[in-house]
Structures are given as structure tokens and as C-alpha cells.
Enzyme design. Sequence first.
Site, PDB file in Angstrom:
ATOM      1  N   GLU A  80       0.811  -1.206   0.000  1.00 27.97           N
ATOM      2  CA  GLU A  80       0.000   0.000   0.000  1.00 27.97           C
ATOM      3  C   GLU A  80       0.853   1.268   0.000  1.00 27.97           C
ATOM      4  O   GLU A  80       0.505   2.243  -0.658  1.00 27.97           O
ATOM      5  CB  GLU A  80      -0.934  -0.001   1.222  1.00 27.97           C
ATOM      6  CG  GLU A  80      -2.186   0.787   0.968  1.00 27.97           C
ATOM      7  CD  GLU A  80      -3.043   0.940   2.213  1.00 27.97           C
ATOM      8  OE1 GLU A  80      -2.827   0.183   3.183  1.00 27.97           O
ATOM      9  OE2 GLU A  80      -3.917   1.806   2.208  1.00 27.97           O
ATOM     10  N   ASP A  81       1.950   1.258   0.728  1.00 28.02           N
ATOM     11  CA  ASP A  81       2.678   2.508   0.958  1.00 28.02           C
ATOM     12  C   ASP A  81       4.027   2.634   0.252  1.00 28.02           C
ATOM     13  O   ASP A  81       4.692   3.646   0.390  1.00 28.02           O
ATOM     14  CB  ASP A  81       2.921   2.703   2.471  1.00 28.02           C
ATOM     15  CG  ASP A  81       1.621   2.874   3.238  1.00 28.02           C
ATOM     16  OD1 ASP A  81       0.610   3.223   2.586  1.00 28.02           O
ATOM     17  OD2 ASP A  81       1.609   2.665   4.457  1.00 28.02           O
TER      18      ASP A  81
END
Length: 498
Positions: A80-81
Site C-alpha cells: 500500500e505505501d
Amino acid sequence: MYNLSMNGNDLVDYAKKHYNPQEVALIEKAAKYATKCHDGQTRKSGKPFIDHPLNVAKILIDWRMDATSVLAGVLHDVVEDTSATLEDIEKMFGKNVAILVDGLTKMSIARSGMKNLSEYMPQTADNLSKLLIAISQDVRVIIVKLADRLHNLRELQFLSPAKQLKIAQESLDVFAPMADRLGMGRVRMELEELAFSYLDPKRFKQLEKLMRKNLGRSTRKLGTVRLEVQQKLEENQIDFSINGRIKSIYSLHKKMKKKNNDINEIYDLIALRIIVNKNEDCYKVLGILHSMYQPMLTRIKDYIAVPKTNGYQSLHTTVITPHKQIVEFQIRTQTMHEYAERGLAATFHYHAQKSSSDYLKSRKASTLPANLQWMLQLQDVAYQLKNNQKLDKTQLAIDLFNDRIFVYTPMGDIFNLPENAMPLDFAYQVHSKIGKHAAGFMVNNKIHPFDKPLQNGDIIEVIVKKSALPKTDWLKLVTTSHAKSKLRSQLKKLDLIK
Ligand code: MN
């Protein structure tokens, strides 16, 4: 000045105590990889970002989760990051870890789409937590998510007051009930305590003070009772351990609201907990306690014969001593105690190497307490959906349920049906006997014909009459294969079809 943040080596040292060398090597590889991926990112606390996933993994080790879950904890934020992809994870750590990381990524996307979801769902925390469990497909996703949330709550002081309130409220509304659903009592309690201390700090401190004052008094008085009980149990040659459990501030808060804010009305500030080896000893102990003290009849609870819906088991009783003291006892075996504290996490023993595919295949009724079978049903739906429909991770959770609707019983139980499902589909889904004797339907409190499809969010009451029986016409009024096959076999028995 020394650095309080955690690094990969700290985690590896910690893991060594609990996992075999191959697993430890993988954890080391994951820690190194995640450290590289998150390089340059910082948390609001000022610590390097990697401190967070490593702590999440440490929490999972404390819960004695399997190595796959621990790896997912280390890697839970990289897709996600950072620029890492799911394919990278799968190549380096295998399919099972990738499945969990994928579930975690989807879940946080689902959460951000929750506002849309709420249009479709009655706003009850319970349904929301059921839905999240359904989406996540492998229950370990939820357990890693709970570890993630717990660590974020522990570091909540670094966020803005507005964010603190939002996260605390969400923890209380969604994540604590989710932990409760999975029987994870200790985690539920920590989530509640932390969240409540941010949501109502004044009340929290006030109750903490009140608790401390009262505890001092009750602990001294309890000492005598405890000795008496210990002696009696030894005389009866029961193998046991006994300790005091102190009520949490949040549960005190809830109870005080019910009891007109009078702490003297609350009998279980401290309860005495007796842990024995065998089921039958639980009842023996109960008998002994009742021969020593006067039980309060309405407060005897047999959660062994009838466990709570989350699988919790214990005997509870509240007695009055000759000195007019009121004392609550909780009696359980070591196994019940494990489950009460750790819930479903207790079933993922860390050296039981289980792959996700094995896990998915072997999820039989027998692997879960009877009360948790709704979870399997929902997970199956999510699993099937996922296989029919190629999901893009940028899609909101709402897309996951594109061709499905959620409907409810008047009690708020959730059922997932295909779009255009008919009232009879619902009736057979609830129970084939309910289908068999369906005489009519109330949908959202209005009479609803047999041939009108259901809508998302409908609340359905099946009117059942013993005299009502299935008709051949009904074959045109059901759409799910489940309802069709049940109906067919009932019609055959009635000699209405061949
Ligand atoms: Mn995280």
C-alpha cells in the site's frame, strides 16, 4: 541518547525464541526487505516507519501466531505505501504470505470505502465487523489487522486531536467488536481501554480513581475469602490455581451507566478466577463454593453448557459471604482460559505450519467452535466471489459485492444473496424448514409477495405456518441453487415431483 525504535535485528532476536531456524531466516529476510522499502518514511512519532510493521509482527509473535502471519505483519504496509508489488512479495515469500498481504491491503481500501458501504448497510458495528471478516477471506488477515490497529492505538498520542477521536471511535465501533467476535478477550479489552481513554479522558481518569479507591478496600476483604476457598479446594484434592481479575475501566463505565452510576451496585470490580484441569472439576468447584456461601440465584451462569456466541466458556457465580461480602467467581479449565484470552488466535499454533490453501481447503465445521460458523459461510461467499470476479485492488469494497445483496433478519443477522434473489431464497437460506413452511413475507414491515425480488438492505421476516407446504410453482420462485435443491427434495418427499 539511545534510539527506542525497533529494528530488524530486535525482531529476529525475539522471533528466535519461538520459531524454527528456517522461519527465523524468512522473518529476517522480510525485516530487511521491509526496512529497505520503507526507507526514508517516518511515523508521526518521528520514528522511522519500519518501527511500526516490526512492532505489529512482535505483537503477532506475542499472540503465538504462525510464521506466515508474522511475515504478513512485517510486510503489511509495503504494497500500500511503497513501490513494492504483490508479485514481489509472492516471489520472495511465497503465495501464502502474499494472500495475507493482499487481504490486508484490500481491507484498508475497503475501510476507506466504508462511507459508501454504509448507504447499503444498517449502521451496526456488528454487521460491519462481520462484513470485514467476510471480505478478508482468511481470518488471519483480521488478526494481523487487529495487531496493526493495536499498535496504532498505542501510538495515538502523536496524531492530531481530530484524528485521535476518529481512530478511537472506529476502534470502539468496529475493531473491538471484531476482536470480541473472534473471542480475543484480551485484545478487545486493550482496544477498548485505549480508545475510551481518548474519547472521554475526563471520565476515564475519574473512573480510574474511583476504581483504585474501591479496589484497595475490596482486595483486603477478598484476601480472607480467597484463603478460605483455597483451603477448601485443597481439602477436596482439586488441582487449581486462583487469581483476581480486575474489571476494565471501559466495562466499568458501561456498567455504571446501567446501575445509576453507583459503584456499590457493581459486584465484580474484582472477581476471583479459579482455573482447573478438567471440565468436571469446574462443576465440583461450583458445588463447593455454593456449599460454603450463599449464591445469588440470578447470577449463576453456565457458559460451559451454553457458550457465549463467540465461543467463550466458563462458570460464573456470585456469592454472599457470612460477612455480607459479595464476591464473583469465574471457574474454567486452562483450555477455556486460553480461549477466553486469545480466542481464535489460540487455534493458530505457531509451530503448526499451515498454508493458506490448506487452510482454505480444510476450513470445516470441525475446525471452529459451532458459534463461529457464520464466519465460514461469509468467508465462503467472499472466496467464491473472488474467484469469479477478477478484482482490481483500486476498486472499492462495494465492487466486491457487485452482484450480491445483503439482507437481514429482524434480529439483525446478515445474509448474503445474489442480486434478484427472491423471498423464498432467503427463507431456505435461513433454514430449509423455514422455507418449507413459509406462508408469507414481511419486508421492511410491509407484506411482500412471493414473486417480488429482494433489495439490498431489506429486513425480512418469514411468516411460518405449520400447515403451509411447498408447491411445485415455487420452483419458478427461487433462484439460488441452495434453495432449488432443498425445495426439490421436499417436493419429492411430498410426491409432487419425480
Ligand atoms: Mn499499518
